[in-house]
Design a protein around this motif. Structure first.
Motif, PDB file in Angstrom:
ATOM      1  N   LYS A 310       0.826  -1.200   0.000  1.00  0.00           N
ATOM      2  CA  LYS A 310       0.000   0.000   0.000  1.00  0.00           C
ATOM      3  C   LYS A 310       0.866   1.258   0.000  1.00  0.00           C
ATOM      4  O   LYS A 310       0.346   2.366  -0.153  1.00  0.00           O
ATOM      5  N   ALA A 311       2.178   1.106   0.135  1.00  0.00           N
ATOM      6  CA  ALA A 311       3.094   2.247   0.132  1.00  0.00           C
ATOM      7  C   ALA A 311       4.357   1.803  -0.606  1.00  0.00           C
ATOM      8  O   ALA A 311       5.373   1.484   0.008  1.00  0.00           O
ATOM      9  N   GLY A 343       2.599  -3.952  -6.256  1.00  0.00           N
ATOM     10  CA  GLY A 343       3.645  -3.077  -5.758  1.00  0.00           C
ATOM     11  C   GLY A 343       5.018  -3.709  -5.865  1.00  0.00           C
ATOM     12  O   GLY A 343       6.014  -3.027  -6.157  1.00  0.00           O
ATOM     13  N   GLY A 344       5.103  -5.017  -5.643  1.00  0.00           N
ATOM     14  CA  GLY A 344       6.377  -5.722  -5.797  1.00  0.00           C
ATOM     15  C   GLY A 344       6.874  -5.693  -7.228  1.00  0.00           C
ATOM     16  O   GLY A 344       8.082  -5.583  -7.480  1.00  0.00           O
ATOM     17  N   TYR A 345       5.963  -5.781  -8.181  1.00  0.00           N
ATOM     18  CA  TYR A 345       6.294  -5.666  -9.602  1.00  0.00           C
ATOM     19  C   TYR A 345       6.833  -4.273  -9.904  1.00  0.00           C
ATOM     20  O   TYR A 345       7.848  -4.111 -10.595  1.00  0.00           O
ATOM     21  N   GLN A 346       6.178  -3.257  -9.379  1.00  0.00           N
ATOM     22  CA  GLN A 346       6.613  -1.881  -9.605  1.00  0.00           C
ATOM     23  C   GLN A 346       8.021  -1.648  -9.077  1.00  0.00           C
ATOM     24  O   GLN A 346       8.831  -0.950  -9.694  1.00  0.00           O
ATOM     25  N   MET A 347       8.339  -2.229  -7.930  1.00  0.00           N
ATOM     26  CA  MET A 347       9.676  -2.070  -7.354  1.00  0.00           C
ATOM     27  C   MET A 347      10.761  -2.678  -8.227  1.00  0.00           C
ATOM     28  O   MET A 347      11.918  -2.230  -8.208  1.00  0.00           O
ATOM     29  N   LEU A 348      10.435  -3.701  -9.016  1.00  0.00           N
ATOM     30  CA  LEU A 348      11.425  -4.387  -9.838  1.00  0.00           C
ATOM     31  C   LEU A 348      11.869  -3.556 -11.033  1.00  0.00           C
ATOM     32  O   LEU A 348      12.879  -3.871 -11.679  1.00  0.00           O
ATOM     33  N   GLY A 349      11.140  -2.484 -11.349  1.00  0.00           N
ATOM     34  CA  GLY A 349      11.448  -1.685 -12.529  1.00  0.00           C
ATOM     35  C   GLY A 349      12.598  -0.718 -12.313  1.00  0.00           C
ATOM     36  O   GLY A 349      13.325  -0.762 -11.313  1.00  0.00           O
ATOM     37  N   THR A 350      12.760   0.210 -13.280  1.00  0.00           N
ATOM     38  CA  THR A 350      13.874   1.161 -13.240  1.00  0.00           C
ATOM     39  C   THR A 350      13.494   2.504 -12.640  1.00  0.00           C
ATOM     40  O   THR A 350      14.356   3.229 -12.131  1.00  0.00           O
ATOM     41  N   HIS A 415      -2.805   2.068  -8.411  1.00  0.00           N
ATOM     42  CA  HIS A 415      -2.728   3.374  -9.052  1.00  0.00           C
ATOM     43  C   HIS A 415      -1.626   3.416 -10.108  1.00  0.00           C
ATOM     44  O   HIS A 415      -1.654   4.260 -10.997  1.00  0.00           O
ATOM     45  N   GLY A 416      -0.625   2.546  -9.979  1.00  0.00           N
ATOM     46  CA  GLY A 416       0.523   2.596 -10.864  1.00  0.00           C
ATOM     47  C   GLY A 416       0.204   2.123 -12.273  1.00  0.00           C
ATOM     48  O   GLY A 416      -0.474   1.106 -12.459  1.00  0.00           O
ATOM     49  N   ARG A 417       0.690   2.873 -13.269  1.00  0.00           N
ATOM     50  CA  ARG A 417       0.544   2.500 -14.671  1.00  0.00           C
ATOM     51  C   ARG A 417       1.915   2.255 -15.276  1.00  0.00           C
ATOM     52  O   ARG A 417       2.868   2.985 -14.978  1.00  0.00           O
ATOM     53  N   ALA A 440      14.640 -15.394 -15.250  1.00  0.00           N
ATOM     54  CA  ALA A 440      14.006 -15.939 -14.039  1.00  0.00           C
ATOM     55  C   ALA A 440      13.315 -14.858 -13.216  1.00  0.00           C
ATOM     56  O   ALA A 440      13.024 -15.076 -12.038  1.00  0.00           O
ATOM     57  N   ILE A 441      13.049 -13.692 -13.835  1.00  0.00           N
ATOM     58  CA  ILE A 441      12.362 -12.608 -13.141  1.00  0.00           C
ATOM     59  C   ILE A 441      10.993 -12.420 -13.788  1.00  0.00           C
ATOM     60  O   ILE A 441      10.891 -12.233 -15.003  1.00  0.00           O
ATOM     61  N   TRP A 442       9.942 -12.455 -12.950  1.00  0.00           N
ATOM     62  CA  TRP A 442       8.577 -12.255 -13.441  1.00  0.00           C
ATOM     63  C   TRP A 442       7.904 -11.151 -12.633  1.00  0.00           C
ATOM     64  O   TRP A 442       8.208 -10.962 -11.447  1.00  0.00           O
ATOM     65  N   GLY A 443       6.976 -10.439 -13.269  1.00  0.00           N
ATOM     66  CA  GLY A 443       6.215  -9.433 -12.547  1.00  0.00           C
ATOM     67  C   GLY A 443       4.870  -9.207 -13.196  1.00  0.00           C
ATOM     68  O   GLY A 443       4.714  -9.359 -14.414  1.00  0.00           O
ATOM     69  N   THR A 444       3.886  -8.846 -12.368  1.00  0.00           N
ATOM     70  CA  THR A 444       2.534  -8.591 -12.862  1.00  0.00           C
ATOM     71  C   THR A 444       1.772  -7.725 -11.874  1.00  0.00           C
ATOM     72  O   THR A 444       2.063  -7.740 -10.674  1.00  0.00           O
ATOM     73  N   HIS A 445       0.783  -6.984 -12.382  1.00  0.00           N
ATOM     74  CA  HIS A 445      -0.125  -6.235 -11.515  1.00  0.00           C
ATOM     75  C   HIS A 445      -1.304  -7.087 -11.035  1.00  0.00           C
ATOM     76  O   HIS A 445      -2.119  -6.626 -10.235  1.00  0.00           O
ATOM     77  N   VAL A 446      -1.409  -8.323 -11.510  1.00  0.00           N
ATOM     78  CA  VAL A 446      -2.591  -9.142 -11.245  1.00  0.00           C
ATOM     79  C   VAL A 446      -2.446  -9.906  -9.926  1.00  0.00           C
ATOM     80  O   VAL A 446      -1.503 -10.687  -9.748  1.00  0.00           O
ATOM     81  N   HIS A 447      -3.372  -9.666  -9.014  1.00  0.00           N
ATOM     82  CA  HIS A 447      -3.486 -10.457  -7.790  1.00  0.00           C
ATOM     83  C   HIS A 447      -4.352 -11.689  -8.056  1.00  0.00           C
ATOM     84  O   HIS A 447      -5.195 -11.693  -8.952  1.00  0.00           O
ATOM     85  N   GLY A 448      -4.183 -12.707  -7.226  1.00  0.00           N
ATOM     86  CA  GLY A 448      -5.016 -13.906  -7.360  1.00  0.00           C
ATOM     87  C   GLY A 448      -4.624 -14.784  -8.514  1.00  0.00           C
ATOM     88  O   GLY A 448      -5.266 -15.811  -8.775  1.00  0.00           O
ATOM     89  N   LEU A 449      -3.575 -14.414  -9.208  1.00  0.00           N
ATOM     90  CA  LEU A 449      -3.138 -15.132 -10.401  1.00  0.00           C
ATOM     91  C   LEU A 449      -2.858 -16.603 -10.113  1.00  0.00           C
ATOM     92  O   LEU A 449      -3.245 -17.495 -10.877  1.00  0.00           O
ATOM     93  N   LEU A 450      -2.207 -16.873  -8.990  1.00  0.00           N
ATOM     94  CA  LEU A 450      -1.775 -18.231  -8.695  1.00  0.00           C
ATOM     95  C   LEU A 450      -2.886 -19.097  -8.110  1.00  0.00           C
ATOM     96  O   LEU A 450      -2.654 -20.262  -7.777  1.00  0.00           O
ATOM     97  N   GLU A 451      -4.089 -18.549  -8.012  1.00  0.00           N
ATOM     98  CA  GLU A 451      -5.240 -19.392  -7.688  1.00  0.00           C
ATOM     99  C   GLU A 451      -5.753 -20.128  -8.917  1.00  0.00           C
ATOM    100  O   GLU A 451      -6.601 -21.013  -8.799  1.00  0.00           O
ATOM    101  N   SER A 452      -5.275 -19.760 -10.107  1.00  0.00           N
ATOM    102  CA  SER A 452      -5.618 -20.480 -11.342  1.00  0.00           C
ATOM    103  C   SER A 452      -4.754 -21.739 -11.386  1.00  0.00           C
ATOM    104  O   SER A 452      -3.540 -21.671 -11.619  1.00  0.00           O
TER     105      SER A 452
END
Length: 523
Positions: A310-311, A343-350, A415-417, A440-452
């Motif tokens: 959230k921050a 948020g973890g995905y956003q942190m992985l960027g530049t 909020h992040g785009r 070996a690095i993955w990132g996404t804004h989608v929550h609940g993805l691994l419930e599929s």
């Protein structure tokens, strides 16, 4: 034949994480299995663990689970006011599923009448539509310093004339004092709606506790309607972040189907938001998941996950301060798996530009309204070639998509785009590229993805190969939905076996007894 069951009940707690959410879910499931048309309700929740409803609204995760216990789709009606803390002083305010601004304690006080009207309208609507509404309190009703603005505890009970059960967690110690004290500090008018108690997480012989329960009746005039035993198998959909303890295992994984275990370290961010995917992984046999908040806890893990926040900028600074950022960069260089979610995905960027949740004026989210602020611009970890900019309105939606041959479902809350990316997309969501995948690095804004389930198995197989766990085999039949349903049935079984259902029915139908005594204390 007894009259059809109609009415309402409020389950309050002596503390946060006392068991309110699970007791409400258990009662809801128990009633639904009896054919009662039942709905959950939490007037106001404070949690960063949320889900998105079908119509794009945002509610607390516990209310989504309780809705499923009732056989209902999650709805903003079940949690009309949600506070999402971004700092120790300010929270994002979500009303009827939509973010309407950021508030501090003083702002909230000025809006209390408006929010009371929202809560009252939604509760009245649910009571008209359903036989029974089971309400969950927030925190503890004994927080008398907050009574003037209370929407979810005795303020709700008084306004709607709802009887109250108070749940206490005996595993914390001092439960009898907690139960007595919760009643004793309340105003006489509030006390007269406290109709009984439930003891949660009891271990051992109940007969040893019974003398204390008898004395509690003598002291308060209120019975204990049930003593629920400690159940190790109840762990999925834990709402309170207090449950994410560093080093603690998540779930109860079964033995591996192959010869190798797969180990996962989930970073326990200070403002962690939504741990759904971490719990989905913990449903898998042979997958050992633990929370981590230091570099050495990441060292031996086959996979590291940076969950939502959230921050985002504050938590990114925390990663740098405690050395986890350096550990993640070392993993990337070595080709060891890392997943960032939201948020973890956003942190992985530049680069991150945030003028919504974080500003450069004071370097925190709790900015005085009079302050002059500008967007905060920071470098990310640089593990993905990705730039993020925060903007309104918040994106909140359910999504569907594909990854290779596997279908997937999930939800977005952010909020992040993405304003620029040079890495291949990981997923296709609603026809558009989503997320990033670089070795070996993955990132996404989608929550609940691994419930599929099929997607999760395919991806874990790739993670295991990159981690050198060639003996790991993803179990073919694991279903997160089935695990969740089994836990709801276990909750209902515990309620049916250990709660006085006749007394519970009478309380729902008739309300609190008129002759409940008032505990007099020096004031």
């Amino acid at each position: 034949m007894s009259a059809p069951l109609r009415g309402a009940l409020l389950v309050a707690g002596t503390t946060s994480d006392a068991g309110k959410s699970v007791v409400v879910a258990g009662i809801c499931r128990m009633l639904a299995r009896r054919g009662v048309r039942v709905a959950p309700f939490k007037a106001q929740n404070m949690s960063n663990n949320s889900v998105v409803t079908l119509d794009g609204g945002e509610i607390g995760r516990a209310q989504a689970l309780q809705a499923r216990a009732c056989g209902l789709e999650p709805s903003v009606r079940f949690n009309p006011v949600l506070l999402k803390p971004g700092s120790d002083r300010r929270s994002q305010l979500v009303v009827r599923g939509k973010a309407v601004g950021t508030v501090g304690a003083r702002d909230y006080f000025t809006r209390r009448q408006e929010l009371r009207e929202v809560v009252a309208a939604e509760l009245a609507s649910l009571r008209d539509e359903f036989d029974v509404v089971v309400c969950e309190g927030a925190g503890s009703p004994a927080e008398i310093n907050l009574r003037a603005t209370d929407l979810a505890n005795m303020g709700l009970a008084r306004a709607a004339e709802i009887p109250v059960l108070v749940v206490g967690d005996i595993d914390r110690g001092g439960v009898l004092a907690h139960l007595f004290g919760t009643v004793a500090v309340l105003e006489p008018e509030d006390q007269q709606l406290i109709a009984g108690f439930v003891v949660n997480k009891f271990r051992g012989d109940v007969s040893l506790l019974q003398p204390g329960l008898d004395q509690l009746v003598a002291l308060t005039g209120r019975p204990t309607l049930g003593v629920l035993p400690f159940a190790e198998d109840l762990w999925l959909d834990a709402e309170d972040s207090l449950g994410t303890i560093s080093g603690a295992p998540v779930g109860r994984p079964g033995p591996p189907h192959g010869t190798d275990w797969l180990t996962v370290a989930a970073v326990r961010l200070p403002r962690i938001s939504n741990s759904t995917d971490i719990e989905a992984l913990a449903c898998e046999p042979g997958v050992s998941v633990r929370w981590a908040d230091s570099p050495h806890q990441l060292a031996t893990a086959d996979l590291v996950i940076i969950p939502g926040s959230k921050a985002t900028i504050s938590d990114l600074n925390w990663l740098r301060a405690n050395g986890i950022a350096d550990a993640l960069r070392a993993r990337a260089i070595a080709g060891r798996p890392v997943l960032g979610i939201c948020g973890g995905y956003q942190m992985l960027g530049t680069r991150i530009v945030d003028g919504v949740e974080h500003t450069a004026a004071v370097g925190a989210a709790d900015v005085p309204d009079s302050a002059t602020t500008r967007p905060c611009v920071v470098d990310g970890l640089g593990l993905l070639d990705l730039e993020i900019e925060f903007a309104d309105p918040k994106i909140a939606r359910q999504v569907s998509g594909i990854a290779g041959a596997d279908s997937l479902h999930g939800y977005e809350i952010h909020h992040g785009r993405v304003t620029r990316t040079a890495d291949p997309a990981w997923l296709t969501i609603d026809g558009d590229p989503e997320g990033s995948a670089r070795e070996a690095i993955w990132g996404t804004h989608v929550h609940g993805l691994l419930e599929s389930d099929e997607f999760r198995r395919t991806w874990l197989t790739e993670v295991a190969a990159r981690a050198g766990r060639t003996g790991f085999v993803a179990a073919p039949g694991t279903s997160v939905a089935d695990v969740r349903s089994a836990q709801l049935d276990l909750l209902a079984d515990l309620v049916e076996k250990h709660v006085d259902l006749a007394a519970l029915d009478q309380l729902i139908r008739d309300g609190a007894p008129a002759d409940l005594p008032v505990i007099r204390t020096a004031r």
